[in-house]
Design an enzyme around this catalytic site. Structure first.
Site, PDB file in Angstrom:
ATOM      1  CB  ALA B  58      -0.922   0.060   1.231  1.00  0.00           C
ATOM      2  N   GLY B  59       1.666   1.405   0.776  1.00  0.00           N
ATOM      3  CA  GLY B  59       2.696   2.419   1.008  1.00  0.00           C
ATOM      4  C   GLY B  59       3.587   2.928  -0.350  1.00  0.00           C
ATOM      5  CG  HIS B 277      -5.352 -18.846   6.741  1.00  0.00           C
ATOM      6  ND1 HIS B 277      -5.123 -19.675   6.542  1.00  0.00           N
ATOM      7  CD2 HIS B 277      -5.071 -18.008   5.414  1.00  0.00           C
ATOM      8  CE1 HIS B 277      -5.091 -20.019   5.253  1.00  0.00           C
ATOM      9  NE2 HIS B 277      -5.078 -18.854   4.407  1.00  0.00           N
ATOM     10  CB  THR B 289      -0.698 -20.063   0.886  1.00  0.00           C
ATOM     11  OG1 THR B 289      -1.716 -19.748  -0.156  1.00  0.00           O
ATOM     12  CG2 THR B 289       0.230 -21.239   0.202  1.00  0.00           C
ATOM     13  NE  ARG B 320      -8.324 -16.846   3.645  1.00  0.00           N
ATOM     14  CZ  ARG B 320      -7.328 -16.003   3.428  1.00  0.00           C
ATOM     15  NH1 ARG B 320      -7.177 -14.869   3.947  1.00  0.00           N
ATOM     16  NH2 ARG B 320      -6.472 -16.086   2.357  1.00  0.00           N
ATOM     17  NE  ARG B 425      -7.815 -10.760   3.579  1.00  0.00           N
ATOM     18  CZ  ARG B 425      -6.555 -11.581   3.318  1.00  0.00           C
ATOM     19  NH1 ARG B 425      -6.531 -12.050   2.207  1.00  0.00           N
ATOM     20  NH2 ARG B 425      -5.753 -12.004   4.371  1.00  0.00           N
TER      21      ARG B 425
HETATM   22  C1  LIG Z   1       1.468 -15.117   5.779  1.00  0.00           C
HETATM   23  C2  LIG Z   1       0.486 -13.900   4.815  1.00  0.00           C
HETATM   24  C3  LIG Z   1      -0.027 -14.507   3.804  1.00  0.00           C
HETATM   25  C4  LIG Z   1      -1.060 -13.602   3.113  1.00  0.00           C
HETATM   26  N1  LIG Z   1      -1.490 -14.254   1.906  1.00  0.00           N
HETATM   27  C5  LIG Z   1      -2.350 -13.199   1.138  1.00  0.00           C
HETATM   28  C6  LIG Z   1      -2.906 -13.668  -0.110  1.00  0.00           C
HETATM   29  O1  LIG Z   1      -2.283 -14.636  -0.506  1.00  0.00           O
HETATM   30  N2  LIG Z   1      -3.515 -12.948  -0.797  1.00  0.00           N
HETATM   31  C7  LIG Z   1      -3.843 -11.640  -0.152  1.00  0.00           C
HETATM   32  O2  LIG Z   1      -4.477 -10.739  -1.079  1.00  0.00           O
HETATM   33  N3  LIG Z   1      -3.288 -11.155   0.944  1.00  0.00           N
HETATM   34  C8  LIG Z   1      -2.711 -12.091   1.698  1.00  0.00           C
HETATM   35  N4  LIG Z   1      -2.254 -11.588   3.083  1.00  0.00           N
HETATM   36  C9  LIG Z   1      -2.465 -10.321   3.404  1.00  0.00           C
HETATM   37  C10 LIG Z   1      -1.579  -9.375   2.740  1.00  0.00           C
HETATM   38  O3  LIG Z   1      -0.394  -9.645   2.617  1.00  0.00           O
HETATM   39  C11 LIG Z   1      -1.488  -8.061   3.612  1.00  0.00           C
HETATM   40  O4  LIG Z   1      -2.989  -7.714   4.112  1.00  0.00           O
HETATM   41  C12 LIG Z   1      -1.084  -6.830   2.973  1.00  0.00           C
HETATM   42  O5  LIG Z   1      -0.031  -6.988   2.201  1.00  0.00           O
HETATM   43  C13 LIG Z   1      -1.219  -5.528   3.698  1.00  0.00           C
HETATM   44  O6  LIG Z   1      -0.428  -4.528   2.840  1.00  0.00           O
HETATM   45  P1  LIG Z   1      -0.039  -3.186   3.621  1.00  0.00           P
HETATM   46  O7  LIG Z   1       0.803  -2.430   2.802  1.00  0.00           O
HETATM   47  O8  LIG Z   1      -1.164  -2.565   4.028  1.00  0.00           O
HETATM   48  O9  LIG Z   1       0.805  -3.556   4.983  1.00  0.00           O
HETATM   49  P2  LIG Z   1       2.069  -4.063   5.263  1.00  0.00           P
HETATM   50  O10 LIG Z   1       2.739  -4.873   4.049  1.00  0.00           O
HETATM   51  O11 LIG Z   1       2.108  -4.959   6.500  1.00  0.00           O
HETATM   52  O12 LIG Z   1       3.291  -2.930   5.410  1.00  0.00           O
HETATM   53  C14 LIG Z   1       3.260  -2.029   6.504  1.00  0.00           C
HETATM   54  C15 LIG Z   1       4.439  -1.362   6.692  1.00  0.00           C
HETATM   55  O13 LIG Z   1       4.338  -0.331   7.584  1.00  0.00           O
HETATM   56  C16 LIG Z   1       5.564  -0.257   8.548  1.00  0.00           C
HETATM   57  N5  LIG Z   1       5.339   0.120   9.914  1.00  0.00           N
HETATM   58  C17 LIG Z   1       4.220  -0.401  10.765  1.00  0.00           C
HETATM   59  N6  LIG Z   1       4.546   0.531  11.622  1.00  0.00           N
HETATM   60  C18 LIG Z   1       5.302   1.373  11.560  1.00  0.00           C
HETATM   61  C19 LIG Z   1       5.713   2.662  12.198  1.00  0.00           C
HETATM   62  N7  LIG Z   1       5.179   2.990  13.583  1.00  0.00           N
HETATM   63  N8  LIG Z   1       6.607   3.641  11.829  1.00  0.00           N
HETATM   64  C20 LIG Z   1       7.041   3.252  10.531  1.00  0.00           C
HETATM   65  N9  LIG Z   1       6.665   2.504   9.777  1.00  0.00           N
HETATM   66  C21 LIG Z   1       5.837   1.336  10.265  1.00  0.00           C
HETATM   67  C22 LIG Z   1       6.032  -1.721   8.433  1.00  0.00           C
HETATM   68  O14 LIG Z   1       7.555  -2.067   8.605  1.00  0.00           O
HETATM   69  C23 LIG Z   1       5.831  -2.297   6.973  1.00  0.00           C
HETATM   70  O15 LIG Z   1       6.982  -1.850   6.108  1.00  0.00           O
HETATM   71  C24 LIG Z   1      -1.187 -12.673   3.713  1.00  0.00           C
HETATM   72  C25 LIG Z   1      -0.722 -11.984   4.732  1.00  0.00           C
HETATM   73  C26 LIG Z   1       0.174 -13.031   5.563  1.00  0.00           C
HETATM   74  C27 LIG Z   1       0.806 -12.485   6.651  1.00  0.00           C
END
Ligand SMILES: Cc1cc2nc3c(=O)[nH]c(=O)nc-3n(C[C@H](O)[C@H](O)[C@H](O)COP(=O)(O)OP(=O)(O)OC[C@H]3O[C@@H](n4cnc5c(N)ncnc54)[C@H](O)[C@@H]3O)c2cc1C
Ligand code: SF4
Ligand code: SF4
Ligand code: FES
Lengths: 319, 614
Positions: B58-59, B277, B289, B320, B425
């Site tokens: 996302a970021g 999950h 997975t 799920r 979800r």
């Molecule tokens: C094992 C696993 C398998 C998954 N499989 C799937 C799948 O097959 N399909 C699917 O659609 N989704 C899947 N998901 C879910 C999906 O990966 C996540 O929901 C999604 O990637 C979230 O993305 P994000 O960018 O919102 O957050 P994240 O990728 O979690 O990024 C958050 C970022 O913020 C940073 N951050 C946090 N707090 C702070 C702070 N205080 N200061 C500075 N930086 C900070 C972290 O270091 C990190 O880099 C899975 C998740 C997991 C854990």
């Protein structure tokens, strides 16, 4: 069991030993062991981790001088690998700036990646609206390189970086350049190839350590070779690098083995090489180059086949 | 150097902008350099046009979106570690988005499956737009170089994911998330996005109803830094680490962004909606997975039965929440193996054959070997449901730009709650969420920043920074027992699992509110016996833990008050869904250290509410 850890508190370096019962060690991963030490003995011990399943690259460290992903390494395996020692030495990855204890600085690596522009520019027939097309075979040529998790294990082992990092980048940076340059959707491989050349592509000494230690089985050394082949094909033949390549081939034809010292002398001349003596010295000290190799070496097995392959490749290139 | 006089030049120096890069690179950096010259006179705080916190999918997508659409704005991505360590890189299964419209599938059907999957708690206006944008996102990622697996016709390969009627889960082996995240990271790097590594978001600073910036902790040296921004995007991921000892998510999923938003006065929407999950490895919860089930994996109990036939006609491919509850029910009925926290059932993929497993599921085979010492090629693996995803998050005011109710503040990805996922979800929808909402937030924040003339004075940011300096000094300067802190965190995770886990009751939740209050009180008395501020990871863990406790308290309050069962939220004392009273979102806010709960109607447009059957 004694775990000796190389510490750095931001000002001074020191070592610290932690004594553990063997039952506290067995059955754990190396990461779980570090967490256990932090939890039960020393809250000031610093290391990083995130996924604990070998996919985020956060937990690279060295054990007895070699790099490992802490979360992906079982202590039982380590014990067996080192023949059940009573001590392990854990250190931060080499060839990185240490920030604290086992934590290293990734900023310079990001800037290196920036140099090779790791994203492709897709061909004109493709669009953001409709995406691209590609065959699975084309994906397969770059698939392995996409496994790179930026853990730094390869860089920690790299002999070229250890000898002199001023004109070289971390091995994974070339791997990133490779996957962009070789992507069938890419319009312009030179965009990635040129900066790779300008930033050390020809300086790799092909010791293969990067490939040896990569937890994902990636060979940055191969990627570097392939980028060099691409450079020759694209007519980017100026500079010491391509001369180096010729010498490299000659070496392989003579003995089937790369003679690092000869190679350096032949491709850059004696004068240029006086500056490299310290590199050679560093390599010897690290046990990574045999000084006797300067007197030549026995031919290796399969040498004949190798010559055939080189000849075939040369013939193919002329066509 | 006086802390307050830390100016923009220092700030940029401390981010990854080396002098060499300033000189060598093209447009993006020269704009930064121009920014540098403009500043310096009266305003002493570092200032950035768009500040992105968090570098998951996302970021990174947000940052690139700003650079593409508003190349004159400065964009900096802040992350608490190296940018590539996050939940996004852990995703395995795939990313949803219809790209094959020939065989009956459509964006509308994707939207419908999502609404139904959400147990009708999803906001339909947002979901309909989301499904359309998900298609766009797949093509955009492909164009940006993401190496998807391919079909014979050279288009992106897709497979089934739970709760979907068509094959619309696009994938790259079983590393889709890692490959997507690295695609986004490469793109951000190539597009000149600047990174501020090892900086931790402490709080958001507000001024007269507007976000004026943030307060960061430089982990490398311990300095607290107020930073001004015209707009801020929160993309800090989820808060699943409330289940500390049984979750599939990374250690950094500690909900920092949501906690900071709460403290800044924003609402936490649907905090009780935490997804489990069905298949985590028994030890600790690392993920096996969904692809394993998508490809034909079978769940087996101690009688050797493929027990899912008792619970759903879709067997292992039911959503799920249903599969998770089925497994837990089997364990309760005594049909699992072992007992207590150790209990498990088996997941069998051996019939797929070695070649298929090695080709399509290499990563999960590895996970099996690492955590259980079991080879999926040869034997079924021990699994148990694991906490996996946060449907709840910062309330979004407008899906089109992912703005929040605080002007200048945007949120995206798992941190945000635009109510795409409602109470549950679907697999593959969260990577799509990160990609879609990330881009929208980037464009929204970019537009806001481009219209805003000046930075705020930074009065509040400076004040907040002062408070944090004092607090951090207090936490780290005292002595305490090392294990005390970690034991409390472990206890916290266990209590949350037992009382607020898959099966909930009013009685347990009532008791749990009290327990969490106790844990909060204990936490506030704990100190970290390490005054060395160079990369003090224990301090970071301490701060993260504080945020987790706050978020768990919100979740517990909302769970106690939602007297119905819907999606991931199962109340055994209220086993039915109650549309009369609870077809609405929970909104938890924080005022004067107290939590308040309110409700808001679900947006229903195209799809009539119906019973959810699979
Ligand atoms: C094992 C696993 C398998 C998954 N499989 C799937 C799948 O097959 N399909 C699917 O659609 N989704 C899947 N998901 C879910 C999906 O990966 C996540 O929901 C999604 O990637 C979230 O993305 P994000 O960018 O919102 O957050 P994240 O990728 O979690 O990024 C958050 C970022 O913020 C940073 N951050 C946090 N707090 C702070 C702070 N205080 N200061 C500075 N930086 C900070 C972290 O270091 C990190 O880099 C899975 C998740 C997991 C854990
Ligand atoms: S082969 Fe080249 S890149 Fe790999 S470790 Fe040796 S010198 Fe470094
Ligand atoms: S090439 Fe291998 S060792 Fe090097 S950073 Fe990538 S994954 Fe790690
Ligand atoms: S913790 Fe992610 S690779 Fe080890």
């Amino acid at each position: 069991m004694k775990i000796i850890i190389d510490r750095f508190d931001g000002v001074k370096k020191y070592i610290q030993a932690y004594i553990l019962d063997i039952n506290e060690v067995k059955g754990k991963t190396l990461l779980a062991l570090l967490q256990h030490i932090k939890r039960t003995q020393d809250i000031s011990l610093n290391f990083t981790s995130a996924c604990r399943m070998a996919i985020c690259g956060a937990c690279g460290v060295r054990v007895n001088g070699h790099s490992y992903l802490a979360c992906d390494t079982k202590m039982d395996d380590l014990l067996a690998e080192y023949d059940y020692p009573d001590t392990f030495r854990i250190s931060p990855l080499a060839n990185f700036k240490v920030l604290s204890d086992l934590v290293v600085d990734w900023e310079p690596s990001i800037e290196n990646l920036r140099k090779v522009k790791p994203t492709i520019t897709a061909k004109d027939e493709f669009s953001e609206k409709n995406g691209c097309t590609q065959t699975q075979e084309e994906v397969d040529t770059i698939k392995k390189q996409w496994d790179c998790i930026l853990c730094g294990c390869c860089a920690s082992e790299c002999n070229k970086l250890e000898a002199d990092s001023s004109d070289y980048m971390q091995p994974f940076v070339y791997t990133h350049a490779f996957r962009a340059a070789y992507d069938s959707r890419s319009k312009d491989s030179l965009k990635h190839l040129k900066p790779a050349i300008n930033n050390g592509l020809w300086n790799c000494v092909h010791c293969q350590e990067c490939a040896d230690r990569c937890p994902k089985g990636i060979s940055a050394a191969d990627d570097i070779s392939n980028l060099r082949v691409l450079a020759m094909k694209k007519g980017l033949k100026k500079g010491t690098g391509p001369a180096h390549a010729e010498a490299f081939l000659l070496d392989l034809e003579n003995t089937g083995r790369l003679n690092e010292i000869y190679l350096a002398l032949r491709s850059e001349g004696v004068l240029a090489n006086t500056t490299k003596i310290d590199i050679a010295y560093n390599l010897m000290k690290a046990g990574k180059m045999n000084p006797l190799h300067i007197f030549g070496d026995d031919k290796i097995e399969g040498h004949e086949d190798l010559i055939k392959m080189i000849k075939a490749a040369r013939a193919a290139n002329k066509e | 150097m006086n802390k307050e006089s830390f100016n923009r030049r220092d700030f940029l120096k401390s981010s990854t902008i080396g002098v060499g890069v300033l000189a060598a690179s093209s447009s993006p950096v020269s704009i930064m350099a121009k920014e540098l010259k403009k500043d310096s006179t009266k305003n002493s705080l570092p200032a950035i046009d768009v500040l992105v916190i968090g570098s998951g999918g996302a970021g990174l997508r947000a940052a690139v979106a700003v650079r593409k659409k508003y190349p004159n704005l400065s964009v900096v991505v802040v992350n608490k570690g190296m940018p590539s360590r996050n939940a996004t890189c852990m995703a395995e299964g795939g990313i949803n988005g219809v790209i094959d419209f020939e065989n009956g599938d459509s964006n509308k059907l994707h939207a419908y499956d999502t609404v139904k999957g959400s147990d009708f708690l999803g906001d339909q206006d947002a979901i309909i737009k989301f499904a359309k944008k998900a298609t766009e996102a797949i093509h955009e990622l492909d164009y940006a170089g993401m190496p998807f697996n391919r079909q014979k016709d050279k288009s992106v390969a897709r497979r089934f994911a739970g709760g979907a009627k068509y094959e619309r889960c696009n994938y790259a082996a079983d590393k889709t998330g890692s490959i997507m995240m690295h695609t986004c990271l490469d793109e951000a790097i190539t597009y000149g996005v600047q990174f501020l590594l090892d900086h931790y978001l402490l709080d958001i600073a507000t001024n007269e109803g507007e976000c004026e910036g943030v307060v960061l902790l430089n982990i490398q040296n311990g300095k607290v830094l107020p930073v001004l921004a015209k707009s801020v995007i929160l993309a800090t991921g989820g808060y699943t680490r409330v289940f500390y000892n049984r979750t599939s998510t990374p250690f950094n999923a500690s909900g920092d962004g949501i906690a900071a938003a709460l403290r800044a006065g924003l609402a936490f929407k649907d905090p009780e909606m935490l997804q489990f999950h069905p298949t985590g490895v028994r030890n600790g919860g690392a993920l096996i997975t969904e692809a394993a089930r998508g490809l034909g994996g079978k769940l087996i109990n101690n009688k050797g039965e493929r027990f899912m036939s008792k619970y759903s006609t879709r067997l292992e491919l039911a959503p799920r929440d249903i599969v998770s509850r089925s497994i837990e029910t089997e364990i309760r009925l005594g049909n699992g193996f072992s007992k207590g926290m150790d209990a498990y059932v088996l997941l069998d993929v051996t019939h797929l054959g070695e070649e298929k497993i090695m080709n399509e599921l290499p990563q999960i085979r590895h996970v099996g070997l690492l955590f259980e010492g079991m080879d999926l090629v040869k034997e079924p693996i021990k699994i148990r449901p694991t906490a996996h995803y946060s449907m709840g998050g910062i309330e979004i005011a407008k899906f089109d730009d992912m703005s929040t109710h605080l002007a200048g503040l945007y949120a995206a990805g798992e941190t945000s709650c635009a109510s795409i996922h409602g109470a549950n979800r679907l697999g593959g929808n969260s990577l799509a969420d990160a990609a879609v909402t990330g881009k929208l937030a980037g464009e929204g924040a970019g537009e806001y920043a481009s219209k805003k003339k000046n930075f705020s004075s930074g009065k509040h940011a400076k004040e907040l920074a002062k408070q944090w300096r004092a607090k951090i000094k207090d936490i780290t300067n005292s002595s305490s027992n090392t294990s005390e802190f970690y034991d409390l965190r472990e206890e916290f995770g266990q209590y949350n699992w037992d009382n607020m886990g898959i099966f909930r009751t009013g009685e347990k939740l009532q008791k749990h509110i009290k327990i969490l209050d106790d844990i909060w009180a204990k936490y506030n008395n704990i100190k970290i016996a390490n005054p060395n501020m160079f990369y003090n990871t224990a301090l970071i863990e301490y701060l993260e833990f504080g945020n987790l406790i706050l978020l768990a308290r919100c979740a517990c309050l909302a769970a106690l008050n939602r007297k119905e069962s819907r999606g991931a939220h199962t109340r055994e004392d209220y086993p039915k869904r109650d549309d009369v009273n609870f077809l609405k979102h929970s909104l938890v806010t924080l005022k004067d250290d107290k939590l308040h709960i309110a409700y808001k109607d679900v947006v229903i447009t195209e799809f009539a509410v119906e019973e959810r059957k699979y």
